[in-house]
Design a protein around this motif. Sequence first.
Motif, mmCIF file in Angstrom:
data_model
loop_
_atom_site.group_PDB
_atom_site.id
_atom_site.type_symbol
_atom_site.label_atom_id
_atom_site.label_comp_id
_atom_site.label_asym_id
_atom_site.label_seq_id
_atom_site.Cartn_x
_atom_site.Cartn_y
_atom_site.Cartn_z
ATOM 1 N N UNK A 107 0.836 -1.207 0.000
ATOM 2 C CA UNK A 107 0.000 0.000 0.000
ATOM 3 C C UNK A 107 0.870 1.257 0.000
ATOM 4 N N UNK A 108 1.966 1.209 0.752
ATOM 5 C CA UNK A 108 2.866 2.365 0.831
ATOM 6 C C UNK A 108 3.539 2.602 -0.522
ATOM 7 N N UNK A 109 4.007 1.540 -1.151
ATOM 8 C CA UNK A 109 4.647 1.672 -2.467
ATOM 9 C C UNK A 109 3.661 2.265 -3.474
ATOM 10 N N UNK A 110 2.423 1.787 -3.396
ATOM 11 C CA UNK A 110 1.397 2.282 -4.319
ATOM 12 C C UNK A 110 1.121 3.764 -4.067
ATOM 13 N N UNK A 111 1.012 4.118 -2.803
ATOM 14 C CA UNK A 111 0.759 5.516 -2.442
ATOM 15 C C UNK A 111 1.871 6.419 -2.982
ATOM 16 N N UNK A 112 3.117 5.948 -2.899
ATOM 17 C CA UNK A 112 4.228 6.768 -3.394
ATOM 18 C C UNK A 112 4.091 7.042 -4.888
ATOM 19 N N UNK A 113 3.690 6.032 -5.617
ATOM 20 C CA UNK A 113 3.536 6.218 -7.067
ATOM 21 C C UNK A 113 2.445 7.251 -7.343
ATOM 22 N N UNK A 114 1.321 7.123 -6.628
ATOM 23 C CA UNK A 114 0.231 8.082 -6.838
ATOM 24 C C UNK A 114 0.654 9.478 -6.392
ATOM 25 N N UNK A 116 3.616 10.743 -6.432
ATOM 26 C CA UNK A 116 4.525 11.350 -7.411
ATOM 27 C C UNK A 116 3.757 11.913 -8.601
ATOM 28 N N UNK A 117 2.702 11.193 -8.998
ATOM 29 C CA UNK A 117 1.846 11.722 -10.065
ATOM 30 C C UNK A 117 1.174 13.017 -9.599
ATOM 31 N N UNK A 118 0.682 12.994 -8.374
ATOM 32 C CA UNK A 118 0.000 14.183 -7.830
ATOM 33 C C UNK A 118 0.974 15.351 -7.727
ATOM 34 N N UNK A 119 2.207 15.048 -7.320
ATOM 35 C CA UNK A 119 3.231 16.088 -7.225
ATOM 36 C C UNK A 119 3.478 16.717 -8.600
ATOM 37 N N UNK A 409 11.005 20.008 -4.841
ATOM 38 C CA UNK A 409 11.715 18.727 -4.726
ATOM 39 C C UNK A 409 10.772 17.533 -4.851
ATOM 40 N N UNK A 410 11.267 16.478 -5.443
ATOM 41 C CA UNK A 410 10.444 15.269 -5.561
ATOM 42 C C UNK A 410 10.527 14.408 -4.304
ATOM 43 N N UNK A 411 11.508 14.685 -3.435
ATOM 44 C CA UNK A 411 11.806 13.777 -2.319
ATOM 45 C C UNK A 411 10.608 13.432 -1.435
ATOM 46 N N UNK A 412 9.813 14.431 -1.081
ATOM 47 C CA UNK A 412 8.687 14.150 -0.189
ATOM 48 C C UNK A 412 7.630 13.292 -0.887
ATOM 49 N N UNK A 413 7.471 13.483 -2.190
ATOM 50 C CA UNK A 413 6.492 12.682 -2.926
ATOM 51 C C UNK A 413 6.904 11.215 -2.936
ATOM 52 N N UNK A 414 8.183 10.961 -2.685
ATOM 53 C CA UNK A 414 8.699 9.594 -2.638
ATOM 54 C C UNK A 414 8.845 9.127 -1.183
ATOM 55 N N UNK A 415 8.327 9.945 -0.259
ATOM 56 C CA UNK A 415 8.430 9.655 1.184
ATOM 57 C C UNK A 415 9.874 9.519 1.656
#
Lengths: 506, 506
Positions: A107-114, A116-119, A409-415
């Motif tokens: 679920x966490x991996x999936x959330x990160x992908x979404x 990043x798209x949202x970012x 930065x993209x970092x937070x979108x990737x947790x």
Amino acid sequence: MAKQLTGDDLHELLKEQALLEENMALLSWDQLTGMPVKSGEFRAELMAYLTKRYLKVTTGKKAKALLDYYQLPNNQSTLSIDDQALFQRFSHDIKYVINVPADDYIAFERLKIMAQDAWAAAREKNDYAIFKPYLEKLIHMTKQLIPLWQTDEQTPYDVLLGQYEQGLTTKKLDSIFNQVKQGLGALQQELQLNGETPDNQFLHRSVPKGLQLRYIQPTIQRLGFDFERGRLDDTVHPFMQDMNRNDARITTRWSDRDFKMAVLGLFHEAGHGMFAQNVDSKWDYTPFNKGIAMSIHESQSLFNEVIIGQDEAFWYHEYPKLQDIFGDVLADISFEQFYDGWMKTEPTLIRTEADPLTYPLHIIIRYEIEKAIFNDDLDVSELPALWREKYRTYLGVVPEDDVTGILQDIHWADASFGYFPSYALGHLYAAQFRYAMNKELDISSLLQSGDYQPLIDWRRNHIWQYGASKSPSDILLTATGEPLNPNYWLDLQRKRYEKVYQVKVD
Amino acid sequence: MAKQLTGDDLHELLKEQALLEENMALLSWDQLTGMPVKSGEFRAELMAYLTKRYLKVTTGKKAKALLDYYQLPNNQSTLSIDDQALFQRFSHDIKYVINVPADDYIAFERLKIMAQDAWAAAREKNDYAIFKPYLEKLIHMTKQLIPLWQTDEQTPYDVLLGQYEQGLTTKKLDSIFNQVKQGLGALQQELQLNGETPDNQFLHRSVPKGLQLRYIQPTIQRLGFDFERGRLDDTVHPFMQDMNRNDARITTRWSDRDFKMAVLGLFHEAGHGMFAQNVDSKWDYTPFNKGIAMSIHESQSLFNEVIIGQDEAFWYHEYPKLQDIFGDVLADISFEQFYDGWMKTEPTLIRTEADPLTYPLHIIIRYEIEKAIFNDDLDVSELPALWREKYRTYLGVVPEDDVTGILQDIHWADASFGYFPSYALGHLYAAQFRYAMNKELDISSLLQSGDYQPLIDWRRNHIWQYGASKSPSDILLTATGEPLNPNYWLDLQRKRYEKVYQVKVD
């Protein structure tokens, strides 16, 4: 009852992990350097397969058996010293995966992908509100995971810092970053009030990629990058990716109107590559070959980019070469004009475009915000205001929108919370290495004469060969004789900028 | 007792095979297009790991369960028609691996690697004697394997032919190749006795790679190669490697003094690429997507290279473009001079450098020698003499040493016995496709007007979309209405060369 295990069992598992990592690293490199645009779905499918296999190896029966067996001191002591260290690294790494329920992990991996798209969508619309709910969820899930990994001595944010560098704490960073802030504040004030700002317009004269390459390629080779064990490609966001110590690949982007970008960019990536190429072969197919902490890796890219690439003696030797290859482009620019322009500093809004003097402040801002999120439960709706406030305080500039502010930065979108400090530590480590090296070598004379080999050898012997087998703080202590001291970095920058800006800071 | 299986079980296994194949294909491509020279050992280790994994998937418990379950007609009939075909392909492929004792398999693979080294050493010393003992062993081991795969109707060499194209036999090939030999003999005699040999010196004028690329890249795109689903790189030995239908990569080498090499070389590889890019998506992650027989694949590369790339109407349209891009280089060469020079034919010693007219004879020589080895137990010490004898008979040229004779191909060092005929079949298929296509399309008019799309569409509909789901003979029969008939190839070549050489063969 448990079967008796040996170091071979450990190495077999580590090797399978390493082979899969090497494989996935090549796929990533390929994806970023010219994979056909329409093959993304197929590539994602292949990556998913390999990731699944990697997880199976990492958390499977054999991994658990190794963990159970060797966490008993009596068993662990049957391993060689090297293998004991490898086991400890293995059991440290595995806890970030094995303690997390599989469903939560997915679920966490999936959330990160979404996220990043949202970012990306938020950046496009220049609207933090689009990203905010995802950031909120990422923080929420991260906070749920922290207790699974937390030890008694750690604050929640310490856990995140420890993911990227074992043993790093807010206590240590607070003290270091406070010194940096104070030292930099005084220097910047003096530069702004009394400094002579150099002109650097000539850096934007047109130089075709071919000419830039003709200067850069042999230069990074002389700096220590081995093209028989690496290669150079074009990309959008420059990076170094190592498959193994004989295959470290660097990338860059080019601009006809900004040769400094490719020169320093490739010095930087070559520094990462030289590290990767020079890890002791005894660590092949183990996490000590590739799992190097970001801070220490960054210290080596920054050693090339900042310690060498902004050194006056170095450019005294290199500038005639550069001038020669660039034809008439810089014919009217004296060495003094060149070096002063090369060093120009000014506070800016974007971290990745910051010069080495102001860069650590961008990191400190992010560090303080992350600490507030995880240790003081700051609400995400307060982030933009806090961001603006800190930029005003530390850099004297305020972003007018989200893209040049909180969304950069993209970092937070990737947790990747807890990752930023590594960048600043890299700067500080690099300067401290320079100071220690200078006790043994006359760095300025060597650079001025173009004899870079002693610097390469020093770095190989004191840093690179160890790979990840020593912690950054161990390497620092052994190589320099003392723990991290930010004054070396402050002293170096003060000396350089006092000269360029013709000022004197008390 | 056996668990009930479904088509999903079959697809799951095929998909894992396909993913591993895709992965290994990328590694191979990378190895041949710029992998750092010193990383060979690491790459070999990674390949060995993936090969082992592939073998485990291919011959493991699940594979055996599928084989046992679906070889029962009652079970097989529960599968869809497509899945039945996939199962049959799967069980055909698997028999080449699963029937071989694991030790023999590994010993054979190891022997091939040593034999390739010996072959390279023999070439360097120009001495067949160095390679001979390895060739002897390869033949010996191959002869031991043949009975494991042989059916009652097959001669030993038929088994080897069947590895590369199901159902191919010496009986069929003898008949086809006899027609080719006879037809070619008469034509060549006439060309040599009465033909006007064109001049082609202008083909060796200097054209830098950049200019060659500027012509070739858009041209292969117009011919049907999709650069959004493929890419172009430099290499030593040109090839096409497809990862999947959205990622088909072509490669070439360049010579400033031989632009024909890159033009026809890339037409050829683009032909392979177009096939790979246009297989129906329903065959994704199955052996019908990538396991296409070499003969049919080669017919599509040769369709580009020979059928189109040596067509007068095509060059009538293209030559002005080529002239224009090449600047003054060909300004003094008329279209007629260009086309005649482009078509010049002469018998040579090296297969890979042969022109399309003499090429099949190089293959027939190898075919007859392989047949003698496996069906008549010819001794390897007699090979060089037989080689020379056949070159004298069929091509009128005799190699003076081993490098230009028996040592020129790597195929035997890889134990790829039975592979060569595919190359000749590719030529014959291509001409037969052209004949059938010409009944529906006015090929000459289309080529002359530069409208290549109808040819692309015809090939997609009649050939490419099927991938490996139909056998080459099925595709040929459906697309052209008759089985293989070498006269279409002979007629086409006769017509072309009579015109260029200004002769008339009765």
